[in-house]
Design an enzyme around this catalytic site. Structure first.
Site, short mmCIF file in Angstrom:
data_model
loop_
_atom_site.label_atom_id
_atom_site.label_comp_id
_atom_site.label_asym_id
_atom_site.label_seq_id
_atom_site.Cartn_x
_atom_site.Cartn_y
_atom_site.Cartn_z
N HIS A 98 30.75 -75.26 -40.40
CA HIS A 98 29.58 -76.15 -40.39
C HIS A 98 28.74 -76.01 -41.67
CE1 HIS A 98 30.42 -77.28 -36.32
NE2 HIS A 98 30.18 -76.09 -35.82
N ASP A 135 38.78 -75.38 -33.61
CA ASP A 135 37.51 -75.01 -32.98
C ASP A 135 37.06 -76.17 -32.07
OD1 ASP A 135 35.03 -72.92 -33.61
OD2 ASP A 135 34.31 -74.92 -33.04
N HIS A 137 34.22 -77.48 -31.94
CA HIS A 137 33.31 -78.35 -32.69
C HIS A 137 33.98 -78.93 -33.93
CE1 HIS A 137 30.82 -75.35 -30.50
NE2 HIS A 137 30.14 -76.44 -30.18
ZN LIG Z 1 32.68 -74.02 -32.35
#
Ligand SMILES: [Zn+2]
Length: 248
Positions: A98, A135, A137
């Site tokens: 991220h 993952d 996300h």
């Molecule tokens: Zn994650």
């Protein structure tokens, strides 16, 4: 399996779930007797600045997180280099997917995967790469940094059905004709973690798919830890994935 890690990753550097006490220990315990551990060293400033802006680097410094973040990035770059000749895992935190060039969120500071691939590319060790990010996300930081650099294909499978998910992973890999495969290995999509989709055996299956594609292409692979927050199952999931990544 060669695993790049460091004692400092056991430290609780923030209060977020990625930095929770016992998290890295749960993985180390599961890998006992299966892994050869090598110490991580910090990434060079040139590696960090190839991916992140000076203002973002300064903001990580101001928060007192530069040393731990640069060590995770260094471990990823080491794993990527080792990965050219044998499968290698960077057992690190903070995670990185991220983190964008000029900002970060979701427990991430520097983008470990992007820094690792840029390191290989800038040193003339690869011309192209494929990133599988399993993952839970979406790896928005990795996509924002790498999608326009022209040498990386990125895949974030999305299905909430585990069988379809695995098919997506397999299809993506079958189209990858590259010099290395990097895996952003987050384990938070497990049935007993936040995402509630994948079984432990599915991580082994995905590792095995990567291993098979690498064998077909005659290339290497490496993986970097991202999320995964249920310490009761995290170690077994990492172990299953790494067994698959070795063709087991
Ligand atoms: Zn994650």
């Amino acid at each position: 399996m060669l695993v790049i890690t460091h004692q400092d990753f056991l430290e609780e550097y923030t209060s977020d779930p990625a930095a929770a006490p016992g998290r890295i220990e749960s993985i180390l315990k599961a890998l006992e007797g299966e892994a050869v551990f090598e110490d991580a060293y910090p990434a060079g400033h040139d590696d960090i600045s190839a991916v992140h802006t000076p203002s973002h680097i300064h903001s990580v410094e101001r928060r007192g997180l530069y040393n731990i973040a640069v060590l995770a990035a260094g471990a990823a770059a080491q794993a990527a280099e080792k990965g050219l000749s044998e499968p290698c895992f960077a057992l690190v935190r903070p995670p990185g997917h991220h983190a964008s060039a000029d900002s970060s969120w979701g427990f991430c500071y520097f983008n470990n995967m992007a820094i690792a691939l840029e390191h290989l590319k800038r040193n003339g060790l690869i011309q192209s790469a494929y990133v599988l990010d399993f993952d839970m996300h979406f790896g928005d930081g990795t996509v924002s940094i790498l999608e326009n650099r022209g040498y990386v294909t990125l895949h974030n499978p999305e299905s909430g059905d585990r069988r379809v998910y695995l098919e997506e992973v397999e299809r993506g890999l079958s189209n990858a004709t590259v010099d290395i495969i990097g895996v952003s290995a987050g384990f938070d999509n497990h049935v007993e973690d936040w995402g509630r989709v994948l079984l432990t055996e599915d991580y082994r299956a995905m590792g095995r798919m990567v291993w098979e594609r690498c064998r077909e292409l005659g290339i290497g692979c490496f993986a970097v830890l991202e999320g995964g927050y249920n310490h009761q199952v995290l170690g077994a999931n990492v172990r299953a994935f790494l067994r698959g990544l070795q063709g087991m």
